[in-house]
Enzyme design. Structure first.
Site, PDB file in Angstrom:
ATOM      1  N   SER A  64       0.851  -1.186   0.000  1.00  0.00           N
ATOM      2  CA  SER A  64       0.000   0.000   0.000  1.00  0.00           C
ATOM      3  C   SER A  64       0.886   1.234   0.000  1.00  0.00           C
ATOM      4  CB  SER A  64      -0.907   0.004   1.230  1.00  0.00           C
ATOM      5  OG  SER A  64      -1.760   1.129   1.225  1.00  0.00           O
ATOM      6  N   HIS A  95      -2.564   7.291  -4.492  1.00  0.00           N
ATOM      7  CA  HIS A  95      -2.646   6.125  -3.610  1.00  0.00           C
ATOM      8  C   HIS A  95      -2.736   4.884  -4.492  1.00  0.00           C
ATOM      9  CE1 HIS A  95      -5.615   3.075  -2.161  1.00  0.00           C
ATOM     10  NE2 HIS A  95      -4.773   3.028  -1.152  1.00  0.00           N
ATOM     11  N   ASN A 105      -2.733   0.308  -4.071  1.00  0.00           N
ATOM     12  CA  ASN A 105      -2.756  -0.822  -3.151  1.00  0.00           C
ATOM     13  C   ASN A 105      -3.033  -2.090  -3.945  1.00  0.00           C
ATOM     14  OD1 ASN A 105      -5.043  -2.574  -1.483  1.00  0.00           O
ATOM     15  ND2 ASN A 105      -3.264  -2.017  -0.250  1.00  0.00           N
ATOM     16  N   VAL A 106      -2.282  -3.138  -3.665  1.00  0.00           N
ATOM     17  CA  VAL A 106      -2.625  -4.475  -4.161  1.00  0.00           C
ATOM     18  C   VAL A 106      -2.505  -5.432  -2.989  1.00  0.00           C
ATOM     19  CG1 VAL A 106      -2.155  -4.222  -6.631  1.00  0.00           C
ATOM     20  CG2 VAL A 106      -0.262  -4.695  -5.077  1.00  0.00           C
ATOM     21  N   HIS A 137      -6.262   7.457 -16.803  1.00  0.00           N
ATOM     22  CA  HIS A 137      -7.310   6.470 -17.081  1.00  0.00           C
ATOM     23  C   HIS A 137      -6.961   5.583 -18.276  1.00  0.00           C
ATOM     24  CE1 HIS A 137     -10.469   7.213 -14.124  1.00  0.00           C
ATOM     25  NE2 HIS A 137      -9.985   8.444 -14.087  1.00  0.00           N
ATOM     26  N   HIS A 196     -20.014  12.618   3.566  1.00  0.00           N
ATOM     27  CA  HIS A 196     -20.414  13.772   4.382  1.00  0.00           C
ATOM     28  C   HIS A 196     -20.065  15.106   3.717  1.00  0.00           C
ATOM     29  CE1 HIS A 196     -16.263  12.893   5.750  1.00  0.00           C
ATOM     30  NE2 HIS A 196     -16.166  14.195   5.922  1.00  0.00           N
ATOM     31  N   GLY A 200      -5.270  -4.949  15.076  1.00  0.00           N
ATOM     32  CA  GLY A 200      -4.066  -4.762  15.877  1.00  0.00           C
ATOM     33  C   GLY A 200      -2.828  -4.559  15.039  1.00  0.00           C
ATOM     34  N   GLY A 201      -2.996  -3.980  13.859  1.00  0.00           N
ATOM     35  CA  GLY A 201      -1.859  -3.712  12.988  1.00  0.00           C
ATOM     36  C   GLY A 201      -0.965  -2.618  13.544  1.00  0.00           C
ATOM     37  N   ARG A 202       0.091  -2.344  12.806  1.00  0.00           N
ATOM     38  CA  ARG A 202       1.068  -1.356  13.258  1.00  0.00           C
ATOM     39  C   ARG A 202       0.555   0.048  12.925  1.00  0.00           C
ATOM     40  NH1 ARG A 202       6.050   1.037  11.295  1.00  0.00           N
ATOM     41  NH2 ARG A 202       7.571   1.188  12.997  1.00  0.00           N
TER      42      ARG A 202
END
EC number: 1.3.3.3
Length: 309
Positions: free
Chosen positions: A100, A114, A116-117, A153, A183, A266-268
């Protein structure tokens, strides 16, 4: 003979090897673009199982803050964010692997991005594993340029085309829907690709699609940075960048599934929150000046559209 969705015995090793290579490739490219600052690597272990390598660049020539994180975590019980909508995951132990990244540039004319895979598997004795891939990449400009949006794109389309003509429009629409700040009633950026729960045809097919999207990220972002990084800017542009970064922080802390999963499992914390901008500014009830380039972001770029027409 039907194609099997069976998970290969060495699936985790295959995916981990690719993700570490991807992390390294992206970091080398970003260091080359920046030309001044190197990534600092912070290896970490998770008490409940697993660990990762977080790479951070700060106060560079081009990038104010960039984080590229690899993680491989496991556990005996899924957090609520992962199991709430999938009852079949209850009582299974899990492994989650991913890369990520979030990049916050110095120059407001360079977009934030950004990507992420990731891969997820939940297993239980005497049961078939439940597994899927997810990820994508998206772009958050402060000052919009049509050619940048079209290039972004088009590269996203190129990543998807080998897997069928329906993939890009599906993942593009998913991205538009996902990165929407409810929001505020506005998009976070100009979108790109987003997919989750992907388990189609076979493991090899699904893995290849994830790799294609991962490999196309730097091809999408690097030319945009090269075009915009040397455009002169002043206090007005920097102030608008910091104001818009507030939207980024709001989305990540309120809606982002990866952030919620990381915190609930509980990740870092330092690695999970590396996505947040280094400097953010909120101003009460601010609106852009009529006819300004800042207003054009809201009117011409943030509303979802087909950039390849």
């Amino acid at each position: 003979m039907p194609i099997s969705k069976t998970l290969p015995y060495n699936a985790i090793e295959q995916i981990k090897s690719y993700l570490l290579q991807l992390q390294n490739t992206i970091c080398v490219s970003l260091e080359s673009i920046d030309g001044q600052t190197k990534f600092h690597e912070d290896s970490w272990q998770r008490a409940a199982g697993g660990g990762g390598k977080t790479r951070i660049m700060a106060n560079g020539n081009v990038f104010e803050k960039a984080g590229v994180n690899f993680s491989h975590v496991s556990g005996e019980q899924l957090p609520a964010s992962a199991s709430a909508h999938r009852e079949e995951l209850a009582g299974r132990h899990f492994s989650a692997l991913g890369v990520s990244l979030v990049i916050h540039p110095q120059n407001p004319y360079v977009p934030t991005t950004h990507a992420n895979v990731r891969f997820f598997v939940a297993e239980k004795e005497d049961s078939e594993p439940v597994w899927w891939f997810g990820g994508g990449f998206d772009l958050t400009p402060y000052y919009g340029f049509i050619e940048d949006c079209e290039h972004w794109h088009q590269t996203a389309l190129n990543a998807c085309l080998p897997f069928g003509e329906t993939i890009y429009p599906k993942f593009k629409r998913w991205c538009d829907d996902y990165f929407f700040i409810k929001h505020r009633n506005e998009a976070r950026g100009i979108g790109g690709l987003f997919f989750d729960d992907y388990n189609e045809i076979s493991f090899d097919h699904s893995f290849e699609l994830m790799r294609s999207i991962g490999d196309h990220f730097i091809l999408a972002y690097e030319p945009i940075v090269a075009r915009r990084k040397d455009i002169p800017f002043g206090n007005r542009e920097k102030a608008f960048q910091n104001y818009r970064r507030g939207r980024y922080a709001e989305f990540n802390l309120v809606y982002d599934r990866g952030t919620l999963f990381g915190l609930q499992s509980g990740g870092r914390t330092e690695s999970i929150l590396m996505s947040l901008p280094p400097i953010v500014h909120w101003e009460y009830n601010w609106h852009p000046e009529k006819g300004s380039n800042e207003e054009k972001l809201y009117t011409d770029f943030l509303p979802a559209k087909d950039w390849l027409k």
